[in-house]
Enzyme design. Structure first.
Site: not given
Length: 457
Positions: A128, A266-268
């Site tokens: 992140r 993406y990456e949460g």
């Protein structure tokens, strides 16, 4: 992998487990002879999947012990799917991975049985932070293209860069980039310092790396949200400045626009990261690692007192420091009252949690810009950093309004009657600022960008 001879990939996401990573269905069972784990399942949206040599894959041993495995291309029972046709980032290989009685040697277990979440989540934390860095770099390139286009495109017999509406877009893009960069390097320094301190305490290098990432997981989540949404703004306004040409593949801004969209997923997802921001803070408070309710109660008592007007502090940036302090008080007031009112039900009130997260994001980034400006002014003198002071003031001025809006939405969602009125008055008090001419400041910023032909800091 470090030398580039092997290429790596990371297999976490599955068709039915994206944000809920621990809901993975891929299983691992120890073989009868105890020499291999037998993996069965599927992964999707796997970057580098089409050509990687080694894969970090997550599966549940015996259906419940979430663990990580090192899987190599060519392992029996391991295959890769076709390349996905995506909206953007077309240069990135993205495939599905299939495991059908795939044999993975027991020595390829990564870490400990049932401790795969430690690897997965800390990698996501650093991912992140790095996403924010990547977004920042992309935004600088996109802004440079936009500035140069605005200088050469003429309408009404003058370059469109001369118009106030265009100057606003250029300046606001630069302000957001600068703010993201400031918050990013502030967090990276904290993580670096923590890793060094942990090594000095006797921790191994890997323990120190994991510890540094875990300690600042909240800030990494904030950076992911802010960085991706900053890039979204820059490329969207870049297309707007390009006009019809921005919608054509002949101009690079159209590719930047398409490529940027994935960053909010993406990456949460940004929704998950907003929820995580508040969730992690509340969990730390419950574990006694963070005193949240004490300061919240102090702010509640302050609301009952007669407000003090004026400011006797004549030090540099005193008004701005007070504004940041009051923004923090707003968060404590809203978050503290929400927790007291809703108790365990607060996890079901995602809208309120996201309001609080937005307040925290804006405050953290605004404070970062102020601290950077103070350091620069102390070192070079205020007159030498007027450009940065303008950007800080523009960002802070807007951030206060965003904190007010998010706070108001949260208060109206859980409070009523006298409690609601008192909190709304408190929020108004804590988000009060002195008048600021942001139009002129943005024009000064835009003029410097146009003269430099790019984002030059």
């Amino acid at each position: 992998m470090a030398s580039g001879e092997w290429k790596g990939s990371y297999g976490l996401t599955e068709p039915n487990s994206g944000s809920d990573a621990l809901g993975a269905k891929t299983t691992a069972v120890l073989s009868a002879d105890g020499k291999n784990y037998i993996l069965n399942g599927q992964k999707c949206w796997i970057t580098n999947g089409g050509f990687a040599d080694v894969y970090t894959v997550f599966a549940k041993i015996d259906g419940d012990k979430f663990s990580a495995f090192i899987v190599e291309r060519g392992f029996e029972g391991f295959t890769q799917g076709h390349e996905e046709h995506k909206m953007g980032i077309k240069g990135s290989s993205t495939v599905q991975l299939y495991f059908q009685d795939c044999k993975v040697p027991v020595e390829n277990l990564l870490g400990e049985v049932g401790k795969g979440h430690i690897i997965a989540f800390n990698i996501l934390n650093i991912g992140r932070l790095k996403l924010c860095a990547a977004a920042m770099g992309g935004a600088k390139v996109a802004l440079e293209d936009t500035i140069q286009y605005a200088k050469t495109r003429e309408q009404f017999k003058t370059p469109i860069a001369n118009f106030g509406a265009i100057k606003y877009k250029l300046a606001e893009s630069a302000i957001k980039i600068w703010a993201a960069e400031t918050a990013l390097y502030r967090t990276a320094k904290w993580i670096d310092d923590t890793e060094i301190a942990l090594v000095k305490e006797g921790k191994s290098f890997s323990e120190a790396v994991l510890g540094g990432a875990e300690e600042f997981a909240v800030e990494c989540a904030i950076l992911k949200v802010f960085g991706s949404e900053m890039l979204n703004y820059v490329v969207d306004e870049g297309v707007q400045v390009h006009g019809g040409n921005g919608f054509s593949d002949e101009y690079s801004i159209s590719r930047a626009y398409r490529d940027s969209r994935i960053n909010r997923i993406y990456e949460g997802t940004n929704e998950i990261n907003r929820l995580l921001t508040v969730d992690m803070i509340l969990k730390r408070a419950l574990k006694g690692k963070l005193d949240l309710m004490g300061p919240a109660m102090a702010v509640s008592k302050e609301l009952m007192s007669i407000p003090e007007f004026g400011n006797d502090d004549s030090s540099a940036f005193a008004a701005e420091r007070k504004t940041i302090l009051n923004m923090k008080k707003s968060i404590l007031m809203v978050a503290g009252a929400a927790v007291q009112k809703l108790m365990m039900k607060i996890s079901d009130e995602q809208e309120i949690l996201m309001n609080i997260a937005d307040m925290a994001i804006e405050t953290f980034v605004a404070e970062s810009t102020l601290l950077r400006t103070i350091k620069l002014a102390d070192k070079q003198g205020e007159s030498a950093v007027q450009f940065q002071i303008d950007m800080m003031h523009c960002y802070l001025n807007d951030a206060v309004d965003k904190v007010n809006k998010a706070g108001k939405e949260a208060i109206n969602a859980f409070a009523e009657g006298d409690e609601q009125n008192m909190m709304l008055l408190g929020l108004k008090r804590f988000t009060k600022t002195v008048p600021f001419n942001s139009k002129d400041a943005r024009r000064r910023i835009a003029d410097k960008l146009i003269a430099a032909d790019k984002f030059f800091l």
